[in-house]
Motif scaffolding. Structure first.
Motif, mmCIF file in Angstrom:
data_model
loop_
_atom_site.group_PDB
_atom_site.id
_atom_site.type_symbol
_atom_site.label_atom_id
_atom_site.label_comp_id
_atom_site.label_asym_id
_atom_site.label_seq_id
_atom_site.Cartn_x
_atom_site.Cartn_y
_atom_site.Cartn_z
ATOM 1 N N ASP A 273 0.516 -1.178 0.074
ATOM 2 C CA ASP A 273 -0.037 0.043 -0.034
ATOM 3 C C ASP A 273 0.929 1.225 0.058
ATOM 4 O OD1 ASP A 273 1.214 0.030 2.376
ATOM 5 O OD2 ASP A 273 -1.010 -0.008 3.525
ATOM 6 N N GLY A 274 2.260 1.016 -0.100
ATOM 7 C CA GLY A 274 3.056 2.300 -0.164
ATOM 8 C C GLY A 274 3.566 2.597 1.045
ATOM 9 N N SER A 275 2.926 2.237 2.106
ATOM 10 C CA SER A 275 3.445 2.561 3.794
ATOM 11 C C SER A 275 4.690 1.580 4.036
ATOM 12 C CB SER A 275 2.414 2.153 4.657
ATOM 13 O OG SER A 275 2.234 0.767 4.758
ATOM 14 N N SER A 276 5.601 2.238 5.026
ATOM 15 C CA SER A 276 6.655 1.619 5.400
ATOM 16 C C SER A 276 6.821 1.626 7.077
ATOM 17 C CB SER A 276 7.858 2.258 4.907
ATOM 18 O OG SER A 276 7.962 3.593 5.293
ATOM 19 N N ALA A 277 7.571 0.989 7.561
ATOM 20 C CA ALA A 277 7.944 1.220 9.014
ATOM 21 C C ALA A 277 9.448 0.733 8.997
ATOM 22 C CB ALA A 277 7.103 -0.038 9.846
ATOM 23 N N THR A 278 9.962 1.614 10.103
ATOM 24 C CA THR A 278 11.462 1.605 10.407
ATOM 25 C C THR A 278 11.898 1.188 11.652
ATOM 26 O OG1 THR A 278 12.123 3.152 8.640
ATOM 27 C CG2 THR A 278 13.481 2.772 10.060
ATOM 28 N N ALA A 279 12.802 0.294 11.904
ATOM 29 C CA ALA A 279 12.946 -0.204 13.279
ATOM 30 C C ALA A 279 14.574 -0.800 13.256
ATOM 31 C CB ALA A 279 12.148 -1.321 13.715
ATOM 32 N N ASP A 280 14.967 -1.090 14.574
ATOM 33 C CA ASP A 280 16.162 -1.426 14.716
ATOM 34 C C ASP A 280 16.502 -2.996 14.388
ATOM 35 O OD1 ASP A 280 17.456 0.753 16.322
ATOM 36 O OD2 ASP A 280 15.622 0.216 17.500
ATOM 37 N N LEU A 281 15.472 -3.633 14.395
ATOM 38 C CA LEU A 281 15.422 -5.175 13.964
ATOM 39 C C LEU A 281 14.201 -5.482 13.098
ATOM 40 C CD1 LEU A 281 16.542 -7.958 13.876
ATOM 41 C CD2 LEU A 281 15.248 -8.264 16.311
#
Length: 401
Positions: free
Chosen positions: A156-164
């Motif tokens: 859907d074009g979304s994203s998520a950023t994390a350390d792992l």
């Protein structure tokens, strides 16, 4: 990505791709420890292979659930399990007994074996994660950054950023395909078909007592085999923990994602055989045509088994392509890792696939808590998990095969 120093990481963030057994168990453990976690799941419910599928939770799986779940939720898990089997049976296709072993009854809930409906277990594990699990998110790829973070992207074009980023997305894991493209699956050459029937007084009377009270393996001609297991829920008469409400219906109606009724007693059966002995399109079929294939393959079996098949709801039938992972050697540790079927798919032969995923979740959770507290560097903790997991998990894969 180089190993980071041993400093506390109070802002540690974890992304889990896939809301299966292992992924949800890990999410509970991390949330309980105060680590920021988000789970991204493609579907609101997995509609294949759940309606009548039993999961046997062994001591490893039970210890992992106890370690990761909040105490009240672990009590709900125990309350929603079926009664434990009393016998392990092997019979001929005419239900003549070849072997019957009495299964010792265990009393410690943390180390005992448990029988649970896969769908019901999913509802238990979703409970309390309403603010953590994001549905309708189809993962496409990840991107690792020089600053040590990783971003997951979705259709859907979304994203998520994390350390792992943890790939808990099952046998066909897109995370694994990008991260470890050399990891291979191979077919066992066996195809299975499963189905479910509600238990009634009439069909209860069809079953010999040991089969009704046990787990039964049917050895048929031409290499066909079957497993029969009755899921009888004593919890319908039990007093559940206060958070669960006053009845099974009150409990279940408040679980997110509920689609199928596994609250009433049922019998599940699965049959299988070598792929060349079944129609080539078996894995593409569902419902009545699939049930017909199972009936044709077992047409010379006992009248009792054929009657059980006749009473099967065709919509509960699903095919299984029995596959297995090939053992992998060590790979360079990074801020992407894998748990469960995403890294070690195995046959259902020993019934340990879900338990191995739960064991993964508990061990990885311990390492991440240690990294958060500064007792170990994050990547060192991930490396320690992966080294331990490779030993027990691929050993289980090979024994299962």
């Amino acid at each position: 990505i180089t190993m980071s120093p041993n400093i506390p990481r109070p802002d540690l963030k974890v992304i889990i791709i896939g809301a299966g057994t292992g992924g949800l168990c890990l999410a509970h453990g991390l949330k309980r420890a105060g680590i920021a976690v988000a789970v991204y799941e493609r579907d609101r419910t997995r509609t294949d292979g759940l309606q009548g599928y039993r999961v046997g939770i062994d001591a490893d799986g039970s210890r992992a659930l106890h370690a990761c779940l909040p105490p009240g939720l672990f009590e709900i898990f125990l309350a929603t399990c079926a009664r434990p089997p009393r016998y392990f049976n092997m019979v001929t296709e005419n239900l003549d007994e070849l072997l019957s072993l009495e299964i010792p009854q265990q009393v410690d809930p943390i180390t005992s074996e448990h029988s649970v409906s896969r769908m019901t277990l999913r509802q238990v594990l979703l409970t309390g994660l309403e603010d953590v699990v994001h549905f309708d998110k189809t993962f496409t790829h990840f991107e690792q950054h020089p600053n040590g973070t990783v971003t997951a992207w979705f259709t859907d074009g979304s994203s998520a950023t994390a350390d792992l980023l943890v790939g808990a997305d099952g046998t066909n894991s897109p995370v694994r395909k990008q991260y470890l493209p050399h990891a291979r699956l191979r077919d066992s050459g066996i195809v299975g078909i499963a189905g479910k029937i509600p238990m009634t007084d009439a069909n209860r009377s069809l079953l010999p007592e040991k089969i009704f009270q046990g787990v039964t393996l049917v050895q048929g001609q031409r290499g066909f085999f079957s497993i029969i297991h009755v899921m009888e829920f004593p919890w319908r008469d039990a007093e559940l923990v206060p958070a669960a409400g006053q009845s099974d219906r009150a409990l279940l109606e408040h679980w997110p994602g509920l689609q199928f009724d596994n609250t009433r007693d049922y019998l599940m059966w699965g049959m299988g055989g070598a792929a060349p002995n079944l129609p080539p399109n078996t894995l593409q079929l569902r419902g009545e045509p699939l049930l017909q294939i199972a009936q044709d393959a077992t047409r010379s079996w006992s009248l009792t088994f054929r009657e059980l098949q006749r009473q099967t709801d065709p919509t509960t039938c699903f095919p299984l392509n029995i596959r297995t992972s090939e053992r992998l050697g060590p790979w360079p540790t990074s801020n992407v890792t894998l748990i469960g079927d995403a890294i070690h798919t195995m046959t259902p032969g020993r019934g340990v696939g879900a338990n191995t995923a739960l064991r993964d979740a508990a061990i990885l959770c311990q390492q991440l808590v240690a990294a958060r507290d500064g007792r170990i560097a994050l990547l060192a903790g991930i490396a320690a998990y992966e080294a331990e997991m490779r030993e027990y998990a691929f050993d289980a894969v090979e024994k299962s095969l």
